[in-house]
Scaffold this motif. Structure first.
Motif, PDB file in Angstrom:
ATOM      1  N   LEU A   1      -1.324   0.737   9.893  1.00 15.12           N
ATOM      2  CA  LEU A   1      -1.361   2.205   9.965  1.00 15.12           C
ATOM      3  C   LEU A   1      -0.870   2.818   8.652  1.00 15.12           C
ATOM      4  CD1 LEU A   1      -1.877   4.775  11.575  1.00 15.12           C
ATOM      5  CD2 LEU A   1       0.402   4.561  12.593  1.00 15.12           C
ATOM      6  N   ALA A   2       0.007   2.084   7.945  1.00 18.29           N
ATOM      7  CA  ALA A   2       0.606   2.638   6.720  1.00 18.29           C
ATOM      8  C   ALA A   2      -0.436   2.967   5.641  1.00 18.29           C
ATOM      9  CB  ALA A   2       1.679   1.697   6.186  1.00 18.29           C
TER      10      ALA A   2
ATOM     11  N   MET B   1      -8.973   3.038  12.671  1.00 17.30           N
ATOM     12  CA  MET B   1      -8.460   1.971  13.550  1.00 17.30           C
ATOM     13  C   MET B   1      -7.384   1.217  12.814  1.00 17.30           C
ATOM     14  SD  MET B   1     -11.585   0.310  15.699  1.00 17.30           S
ATOM     15  CE  MET B   1     -10.737  -0.574  17.009  1.00 17.30           C
ATOM     16  N   ALA B   2      -6.192   1.185  13.394  1.00 16.36           N
ATOM     17  CA  ALA B   2      -5.056   0.569  12.720  1.00 16.36           C
ATOM     18  C   ALA B   2      -4.441  -0.495  13.603  1.00 16.36           C
ATOM     19  CB  ALA B   2      -4.013   1.636  12.387  1.00 16.36           C
ATOM     20  N   GLY B   3      -4.038  -1.586  12.990  1.00 16.16           N
ATOM     21  CA  GLY B   3      -3.326  -2.639  13.701  1.00 16.16           C
ATOM     22  C   GLY B   3      -2.001  -2.911  13.027  1.00 16.16           C
TER      23      GLY B   3
ATOM     24  N   LEU C   1       4.690   2.601  14.701  1.00 11.70           N
ATOM     25  CA  LEU C   1       5.159   3.372  13.535  1.00 11.70           C
ATOM     26  C   LEU C   1       4.774   4.852  13.633  1.00 11.70           C
ATOM     27  CD1 LEU C   1       4.017   0.924  10.703  1.00 11.70           C
ATOM     28  CD2 LEU C   1       6.363   1.277  11.500  1.00 11.70           C
ATOM     29  N   PHE C   2       5.506   5.663  12.934  1.00 18.12           N
ATOM     30  CA  PHE C   2       5.171   7.078  12.660  1.00 18.12           C
ATOM     31  C   PHE C   2       4.906   7.886  13.939  1.00 18.12           C
ATOM     32  CE2 PHE C   2       2.949   4.757   8.966  1.00 18.12           C
ATOM     33  CZ  PHE C   2       4.124   4.668   8.248  1.00 18.12           C
TER      34      PHE C   2
ATOM     35  N   SER D   1       0.833  -1.203   0.000  1.00 15.99           N
ATOM     36  CA  SER D   1       0.000   0.000   0.000  1.00 15.99           C
ATOM     37  C   SER D   1       0.869   1.255   0.000  1.00 15.99           C
ATOM     38  CB  SER D   1      -0.878   0.022   1.247  1.00 15.99           C
ATOM     39  OG  SER D   1      -1.884  -0.956   1.125  1.00 15.99           O
ATOM     40  N   ILE D   2       0.358   2.289  -0.635  1.00 20.28           N
ATOM     41  CA  ILE D   2       1.070   3.572  -0.610  1.00 20.28           C
ATOM     42  C   ILE D   2       0.816   4.205   0.747  1.00 20.28           C
ATOM     43  CG2 ILE D   2       1.329   5.815  -1.720  1.00 20.28           C
ATOM     44  CD1 ILE D   2       0.153   4.559  -4.266  1.00 20.28           C
ATOM     45  N   SER D   3       1.882   4.610   1.433  1.00 21.72           N
ATOM     46  CA  SER D   3       1.707   5.117   2.798  1.00 21.72           C
ATOM     47  C   SER D   3       1.845   6.635   2.862  1.00 21.72           C
ATOM     48  CB  SER D   3       2.693   4.437   3.750  1.00 21.72           C
ATOM     49  OG  SER D   3       4.019   4.710   3.367  1.00 21.72           O
TER      50      SER D   3
END
Lengths: 153, 385, 280
Positions: free
Chosen positions: C125-126, C119-121, C158-159, C62-64
Motif C-alpha cells: 500500500l505504501a 490493489m495493495a497487498g 497500514l494507514f 518506495s516513497i510513500s
C-alpha cells in the motif's frame, strides 16, 4: 414461494438454469435471518442446507482446541454459503457465524441432493455451479497458506 | 593524421613502449604469470611472453613453447582489460561518523592513464560493450568513463585462433577494424620479425610518428592481411546467432537447461573471465569503533545464490535458473538492453569452465531441439488460438 | 537533483529524519528532509530511494508520500533485515544517506477521465499511497476510484486514518480484507482477489495499479482480467535484489529489463511472458 423465483433467476449462481429446474429449486427455498453472533452451522454437523446471503456478513471459523477461534473467510452479500450439502459425507467442514444481522435464502439441500440422485442433469447443473465456489475457496486457502505477506527472517 | 601503415622492426618495438611512457602512460600487457598469459605491468618488450603460446579446449588451458620468438603468438588468457577499466574491487567512498551526523567522501576518480598493449579484436568489442553499460546508458559511471577516456589502446591483431574461439560467428574479429589508437600485426617470416602498424586515432598517429619506422610496402600490407586471414580460418568453434534472442527467450523451459545444470558447478569462473560481464555488488566495511566506514564495489556473479536474494530467499535458487540467466542475458536479453550481443566469441568461458561447458554447444542443442519452432512461430500461435 | 546525481550516482546524500511515525509493530515511516530542513525534490508516485544507514548498508524503499507539514518525503519501511533494523532505530534529528528518486512511476495521467482500481497487498500500500494522494487532490478528474487492500492480520493494516478519509471524504470505494483474524475482527477475511467482484467499476474504462508480493499480484491480475480489464491497462510494481539502482550492478534483472530503471512500475502485458517463467 413464487416470490423468490424472480430473485433466484437473476442470481449468478442460477443464471441459465432450466425453468423447470428453477421452479424445483425455488420450491426448496425460504427466507431466513440470523442475528449478529448467531451460529448458522457448526463443524461436523450434518450439512443439509445452503444459503445465498442477501444482506449481512458471515464468518467461516475454525476453533482449534485450546486456541482462540480463527476466521478463515467471510461471506458477503450475493455470495454462496455452504457446499458440503452436495459433497459426501455431507458434514460441515467449519463453523459459520453471522457477524451482523444477516438475511439469506436457505435451500433444503437434503431434498435437492435426493433430486440430483434421481435426475443427473439437475445434479450436473448444480455441481457445475458449486464446484467453482469450492475451487475459489481452495485457491484462497492456498494463498493464505503461502502467507505471502509474512516476513521471512 | 596519417593513416599510412608503417613497419616497426622487432628491435624498435621498445621505442614504442618508451614513447608511451614518455607520454605518461602506464603500460599493461601480456606477461607470463599464474601458469598462464595474464595482463600486468610491462616495462619493456622483454616482459611480453616471447616464444610462448596457449593451447585451449573446453576446460583446458596449457602454455606451450613456440618454435619461434613471437611476442604475441598466443590467443587470449584468463584476464581481460576490464580489470583495469572496471576493477574487481574499487572503493566508492569512505564515511566518517560525527555524533549523529556523518560525512561521506567519494573516492577520487582514477587518473592513471593506461596503455593497453596487445588488445585483441574481440577484447576491443568487449570494451565497447561495457562502454554501453557504464557510459552510454541512462547513468554514467564517472570512474569508468575517466579510465576509459584516459586509456590508449594498442591492438595486436590475432595471427592465430584457439580451439575455443568463435569471434567470426559473433562478428567481432579476428581483425580489429576501428576503435583503437594503434593496431599492430606481428609478422615473423623467413628470419624477419617486425610489426605492421596502423594508427586509428590522432593520438595513435602522434605516438607512431615518434617511433622509428618505415612506410609499409604493398607486400607488407598483404602479409599483414594474410596473418589475420589465417586466424579467421582457425576458429575452433562456431555459434549460429540467427534468431538467438528469440530462441533463448522462447525456450526458457527447454530440458537442455536441466542437463547443463547437472554439470554446472556454479563456480562463477565463466563470469569472472568473461570480458563483458559487468555485475557487481557493494560491501560496507566498518571499523570496530563504528565511526569509520568504507563502501567497496566488487565483481559479483549471477551464479551465486546471494545474487538474487530477496526477502529471505533466492529468486534463482536452482543452478538451472542461474545458468539460464547467464546465457540468456549474454546472448539474448543483452540485445534488448544494450542493442548488441553480450558475447564477443573469445571462448574464455569455455576454456575456463572446470567441466568444459561450451555455450556454443548449449545453443546448438536448444536450436536443434527447440520447443518453439522459430520459423513457424506464427502458425503455432494461430493453431492454438 | 539531476545535476547533483550526475556527479556521483553511487554517493548517498545526507537527509535528516524529521519525524518517525510508528505504523505497526514492525513497520514505521520516516519523514525525511534535507539536512537543513528543506523539502526534498519532486518525485513521481511509484519511485523509490536507496536509503543508507551509516556503517550498515543500503536498501531500496518506495516513497510513500510527502508530509504536509514539513514537505519531507515519507518512506514507509518494514523491518526485515539488518539495514531496515538500523533504520528502525533512527530517531528524530538523525541523519541517513539517500540516493534517488529512481525508477518509473504510476501513470496516473493515463487514468484521468477513467475509473481507477488500486490493489495493495501488505506493505504494497505504501508505494500506492502517493498515487492516491494525487487522485485525492483532483478527485473530480477520475470516475470510480477503488482501493482493494489485503494484509496478513488486522494488526498489520497500514494507514487506517487515511483509508477512512479516502472513503468518507473522497468517495473512494475502500475494501479491506485480511488473511486470518480472530473473532473480534468483524470485517472481511479472505484473499484480496475476493474483493474485486464486490466493487463497481467500468472495466472498459479502468486503469489498475497493483503493488504487493509477486504471488498476490499474479492472482490479482488474473482476477482483474476476469473482471474485464485489459492487460494493457494493468500496471504492477516489481521487486528484485538491488545494489546500485542505476543499471550498473546487474542484480535486479528481470528478463530483459532492469527493475531499477525500466521499472519498478511495469505495464503488465509488457512483462507477462517473463512473469510466467519460474526463477527468471
Amino acid at each position: 414461494m413464487e416470490t423468490l423465483e424472480p430473485i433466484l433467476s437473476k442470481h449468478p449462481f442460477f443464471k441459465g438454469l432450466d425453468k423447470a429446474y428453477l421452479e424445483l429449486v425455488t420450491g426448496c427455498a425460504k427466507n431466513v435471518r440470523f442475528d449478529a453472533g448467531q451460529f448458522i452451522f457448526r463443524q461436523h454437523e450434518d450439512a443439509d442446507v445452503f444459503y445465498i446471503i442477501r444482506q449481512g456478513k458471515v464468518a467461516l471459523e475454525l476453533s482449534p482446541p485450546g486456541r482462540a477461534p480463527v476466521t478463515l473467510q467471510t461471506i458477503n452479500e450475493e455470495e454462496i454459503l455452504g457446499w458440503a450439502w452436495l459433497v459426501p459425507p455431507y458434514h460441515w467442514r467449519c463453523d459459520a457465524q453471522a457477524l451482523e444481522l444477516t438475511r439469506a435464502i436457505a435451500f433444503d439441500g437434503k431434498c435437492l441432493r435426493n433430486k440430483c440422485m434421481e435426475d443427473h442433469s439437475l445434479g450436473f447443473e448444480l455441481l457445475n455451479r458449486l464446484l467453482p465456489v469450492i475451487g475459489k475457496r481452495m485457491e484462497a486457502t492456498q494463498l493464505q497458506l503461502m502467507d505471502v505477506y509474512g516476513a521471512k527472517k | 593524421m596519417t593513416n599510412e601503415p608503417r613497419i616497426i622492426e622487432r628491435n624498435a618495438l621498445n621505442r614504442l613502449l618508451e614513447v608511451l611512457v614518455q607520454e605518461g602512460y602506464q603500460i599493461v600487457g601480456p606477461t607470463l604469470g599464474e601458469g598462464a598469459i595474464v595482463y600486468g605491468p610491462v616495462q619493456s618488450s622483454e616482459d611480453f611472453p616471447a616464444g610462448w603460446t596457449d593451447e585451449q579446449e573446453g576446460g583446458v588451458y596449457r602454455l606451450k613453447k613456440r618454435a619461434d620468438k613471437a611476442l604475441f603468438g598466443y590467443v587470449v588468457g584468463p584476464h581481460s582489460w576490464k580489470k583495469y577499466l572496471h576493477p574487481p574491487e574499487r572503493r566508492l567512498w569512505t564515511g566518517q561518523a560525527n555524533g549523529t551526523d556523518f560525512e561521506l567522501t567519494p573516492e577520487p576518480i582514477e587518473s592513471t592513464r593506461f596503455a593497453f598493449f596487445g588488445v585483441r579484436s574481440c577484447e576491443l568489442h568487449a570494451i565497447e560493450i561495457q562502454d554501453r553499460v557504464f557510459i552510454h546508458d541512462d547513468h554514467v559511471d564517472e570512474d569508468y568513463k575517466a579510465r576509459r577516456e584516459n586509456a590508449f589502446v594498442v591492438v595486436v591483431q590475432c595471427g592465430q585462433a584457439g580451439k575455443t574461439c568463435f569471434c567470426v560467428s559473433m562478428n567481432t574479429g579476428p581483425k580489429a577494424e576501428s576503435g583503437y589508437d594503434l593496431a599492430l600485426t606481428e609478422i615473423l617470416d623467413e628470419g624477419r620479425h617486425f610489426f605492421h602498424a596502423v594508427a586509428g586515432s590522432p593520438k595513435g598517429a602522434a605516438i607512431l610518428q615518434q617511433v622509428e619506422a618505415r612506410a609499409a610496402t604493398s607486400s607488407d600490407n598483404a602479409e599483414a592481411e594474410e596473418t589475420v586471414q589465417k586466424a579467421s580460418q582457425q576458429m575452433g568453434r562456431t555459434l549460429d546467432t540467427a534468431g538467438v534472442k528469440e530462441l533463448l527467450q522462447e525456450n526458457a523451459e527447454h530440458p537442455r537447461w536441466d542437463l547443463v545444470a547437472d554439470r554446472c558447478l556454479s563456480c562463477a569462473n565463466c563470469t569472472m573471465v568473461c570480458p563483458t560481464c559487468f555485475c557487481s555488488t557493494v560491501e560496507d566495511t566498518t571499523d570496530l569503533t563504528g565511526d569509520h566506514t568504507e563502501r567497496w564495489q566488487k565483481w559479483d556473479s549471477c551464479f551465486t545464490m546471494d545474487f538474487s536474494y530477496l526477502h529471505g530467499g533466492s529468486v534463482r535458487a536452482s543452478t538451472k535458473s542461474r545458468y539460464r540467466q547467464w546465457l540468456t542475458h549474454k546472448l539474448s536479453s543483452w540485445i534488448d538492453q544494450f542493442g548488441s550481443s553480450g558475447c564477443v566469441g573469445c571462448g574464455r568461458c569455455v576454456t575456463w569452465c572446470p567441466v568444459g561447458i561450451d555455450l556454443t554447444e548449449e545453443v546448438r542443442s536448444i536450436r536443434e531441439d527447440k520447443l518453439v519452432p522459430l520459423s513457424s512461430k506464427k502458425e503455432a500461435s494461430n493453431g492454438n488460438a | 537533483m539531476e545535476s547533483v546525481q550526475r556527479q556521483n550516482v553511487m554517493l548517498p546524500s545526507p537527509y535528516r529524519v524529521h519525524r518517525v511515525h510508528r505504523e505497526t509493530e514492525d513497520t514505521f515511516t520516516l519523514e525525511l528532509t534535507g539536512k537543513d530542513g528543506a523539502a526534498p525534490s519532486e518525485f513521481i508516485p511509484g519511485q523509490f530511494n536507496m536509503l543508507y544507514a551509516f556503517g550498515i548498508g543500503e536498501v531500496p524503499i518506495s516513497i510513500s508520500g510527502r508530509s504536509e507539514s514539513s514537505g519531507g518525503w515519507l518512506q514507509t519501511i518494514r523491518e526485515v533485515g539488518t539495514v531496515t533494523r538500523a533504520l528502525h532505530r533512527m530517531k528524530r534529528g538523525g541523519v541517513l544517506g539517500l540516493r534517488g528518486p529512481f525508477g518509473t512511476g504510476w501513470p496516473i495521467e493515463e487514468a484521468q477521465g477513467n475509473d481507477i482500481v488500486f490493489m495493495a497487498g501488505g506493505i504494497g500500500l505504501a508505494p500506492l499511497r502517493p498515487a492516491l494522494h494525487v487522485v485525492q487532490s483532483k478527485r473530480d478528474q477520475f470516475g470510480e476510484v477503488v482501493l482493494l487492500y489485503g494484509a496478513r492480520t488486522p494488526e498489520s493494516l497500514l494507514f487506517e486514518k487515511e483509508r477512512e478519509l479516502w472513503r468518507a471524504k473522497f468517495g473512494v470505494q475502500v475494501k479491506v480484507t485480511v488473511d486470518a483474524a480472530g473473532r473480534e475482527w468483524k470485517r472481511n477475511v479472505g484473499v484480496v482477489t475476493s474483493l474485486v467482484e464486490r466493487t463497481s467499476f467500468d472495466p472498459d474504462h479502468t486503469v489498475a495499479f497493483i503493488c504487493g508480493p509477486e504471488v498476490m499480484m499474479r492472482f490479482s491480475v488474473a482476477e482483474l482480467k476476469q473482471s474485464g480489464i485489459p492487460e494493457d491497462k494493468i500496471y504492477i510494481s516489481m521487486e528484485r535484489n538491488m545494489k546500485c539502482a542505476v543499471g550498473f550492478c546487474g542484480h535486479c534483472q528481470f528478463g530483459p529489463t532492469f527493475i531499477c530503471k525500466d521499472g519498478p512500475v511495469f505495464r503488465y502485458d509488457r512483462i507477462r511472458r517473463f512473469l510466467a517463467v519460474r526463477e527468471i
